[in-house]
Write an enzyme that holds these catalytic residues in place. Structure first.
Site, mmCIF file in Angstrom:
data_model
loop_
_atom_site.group_PDB
_atom_site.id
_atom_site.type_symbol
_atom_site.label_atom_id
_atom_site.label_comp_id
_atom_site.label_asym_id
_atom_site.label_seq_id
_atom_site.Cartn_x
_atom_site.Cartn_y
_atom_site.Cartn_z
ATOM 1 N N GLY A 81 8.560 52.418 39.817
ATOM 2 C CA GLY A 81 8.652 50.909 39.883
ATOM 3 C C GLY A 81 9.963 50.410 39.593
ATOM 4 O O GLY A 81 10.760 50.212 38.677
ATOM 5 N N THR A 82 10.774 49.910 40.764
ATOM 6 C CA THR A 82 11.889 49.523 40.755
ATOM 7 C C THR A 82 12.472 48.923 42.165
ATOM 8 O O THR A 82 11.575 48.955 43.062
ATOM 9 C CB THR A 82 12.907 50.971 40.757
ATOM 10 O OG1 THR A 82 14.215 50.213 40.511
ATOM 11 C CG2 THR A 82 12.899 51.886 41.603
#
Lengths: 287, 208
Positions: free
Chosen positions: A80-81
């Site tokens: 998640g980025t």
């Protein structure tokens, strides 16, 4: 068992005694079983004995317990980025968020997702944090050695190819790396996308991570080759801000870097939520 | 998701591939050339995983160059196809390469072009026309219907565009941009980097 120390020792030994390209740049110290997909096998055996005792029906075991085993697996990833980078007339802009999540939990709001490879090259971090950090730091070592040996700066194309070859040799080991190598060399601003599947792509703009579709929207709408430096930095910042607004796995602070012929410079570091409301106020004032 | 099409004409081979490179639902790059040059008169069109394609094609290209340096003679298309197939076949049970290939080449000795269909499982067949990917479903029947021996270059190009138009029209995943390359006695040339837009009604009739 794989340890960082043993890898570094091997590198140093081989630089003194053995100038062979392969052994020196290899990191082949991971000890995993010699089968097709060792990482998936490793994940599958965690919790195996306990489950066998609990549930004797083997078929149901495989179907139902797979999710549970995955959750109990010791090897978890911080995913998640949103990271993005693009090249334009005057250089390369790199913008990243700084949130790390582990499932529903925000592990950190201040992760460094940009790793300097050398003074004129940056690598971004997406996927498994440990994998990216290690391999980008290793790339930095290799690039330094290249410069010392050949008395010239390594090109971005060569550096990205070295990383690509290393990651390709680990392609079924469950690594998760979605990195961009951004820099400025004799050919001008350069940008490569490197993947743990072994892909290497060259383009003028990329965005990687769970928030990348949102970032692409803003980026594609505003991108031109002949942007001014201010416009380019603003575009990168706004794109990450938009992604942090929409994607719950991205957030923290928005860091923007710029690379030109003088090297890389960190331009700004703003809190993502504050930035969003600052932009909103600007729009209101315009009206 | 990659589309590759190729067929043999009168003293040439025409090959086309889409220029998309992507990851899951996203298109990362829309000018990615999948038709790589092996030597002056051979093209290897790759489809499948990007990383495997890059590394495997590099392996083949470098080994073909090595052979040329060691033996001062160029390999024929048939030899390259056999070598490539062998590499794929030995790798399949150890370290499989997920690449499907079309090898097109022109041999000066025979003065004719040839096309080989290679699979990730290690199959290889000399064909007159063929395709890989989803394009194969749509384009297979067009080529069965319209391909004939000794097509002129103009006829061949029109047939290729017919195939690509069909791919663009029917494949739900957007593939508009293609690159068409030709191999003949003069070597490899890029015929066109075409962007098909079948929204125009009656497009075929307009051109006629």
């Amino acid at each position: 068992m794989f340890t960082l120390g043993s890898v570094l020792d091997n590198d140093f030994k081989s630089t003194i005694e053995d100038f062979s390209f392969e052994t020196e740049f290899s990191t082949n110290q991971l000890m995993l079983p010699n089968i097709e997909k060792p990482f998936e096998f490793a994940q599958s055996i965690i919790g195996l004995e306990k489950d066998l005792q609990e549930n004797e029906n083997q078929l149901m075991f495989h179907q139902q317990k797979k999710e549970e085993r995955k959750e109990r697996a010791l090897i978890k990833g911080y995913k998640g980025t949103t990271t993005l980078a693009f090249i334009y007339e005057k250089g390369t802009v790199v913008a990243v968020d700084s949130r790390a999540t582990s499932g529903q939990y925000i592990a950190s709001q201040s992760v460094q997702k940009v790793v300097p490879v050398n003074e004129y090259m940056l690598g971004t971090l997406a996927g498994g944090a440990a994998d990216c950090q290690f391999f980008l730091a290793h790339l930095g070592r290799i690039c330094n050695l290249y410069e010392l040996r050949n008395n010239e700066k390594i090109s971005v194309a060569a550096a990205s190819k070295l990383l690509n070859n290393i990651l390709y040799s680990y392609r079924n080991y469950g690594l998760s790396v979605g990195s961009m190598i951004c820099g400025y060399d004799t050919r001008g601003p350069q940008l490569y996308y490197i993947d743990s599947d072994g892909s290497r792509l060259k383009n003028s703009l990329f965005s990687v991570g769970s928030g990348s579709p949102f970032a692409y929207g803003v980026l594609d709408a505003g991108y031109r080759w002949d942007l001014s430096k201010e416009e380019a930095l603003d575009l990168g910042r706004r794109a990450i801000c938009a992604a942090t607004f929409k994607d719950s796995y991205s957030g923290g602070t928005v860091k923007v870097y710029h690379i030109d012929e003088n090297g890389w410079v960190k331009i700004s570091d703003d809190d993502a939520s504050e930035l969003w409301y600052r932009y909103e106020e600007k729009e209101k004032k315009k009206k | 998701m990659d589309s590759l099409v190729g067929f043999v004409g009168k003293n040439y081979v025409l090959m086309a591939g889409d220029t998309n490179a992507g990851r899951s639902i996203m298109r990362l790059k829309d000018d990615f050339d999948k038709l790589v040059q092996v030597d002056s008169h051979k093209i290897l069109a790759k489809s499948g995983e990007i990383g495997d394609g890059n590394q495997f094609c590099n392996l083949i290209i470098r080994n073909v160059s090595l052979y040329r340096i060691n033996n001062e003679t160029e390999l024929t298309t048939k030899s390259v196809a056999h070598y490539t197939r062998r590499q794929l076949a030995t790798a399949i049970r150890k370290n499989p390469y997920s690449v499907n290939l079309l090898l097109g080449g022109y041999d000066k000795k025979d003065q004719m072009g040839s096309l080989y269909y290679l699979d990730y499982l290690g199959s290889s067949k000399k064909i007159n026309y063929g395709a890989h990917g989803y394009a194969a479903l749509f384009v297979g029947s067009i080529l069965d219907r319209f391909w004939k021996e000794d097509l002129d270059f103009e006829e061949g190009l029109e047939l290729m565009k017919k195939c690509l138009r069909e791919v663009e029209k029917r494949l739900i995943i957007g593939t508009r941009c293609f690159v068409i390359k030709m191999i003949n006695s003069d070597g490899i040339s890029v015929v066109e980097k075409v962007m098909i837009n079948s929204e125009k009604k009656n497009e075929i009739e307009e051109e006629n």
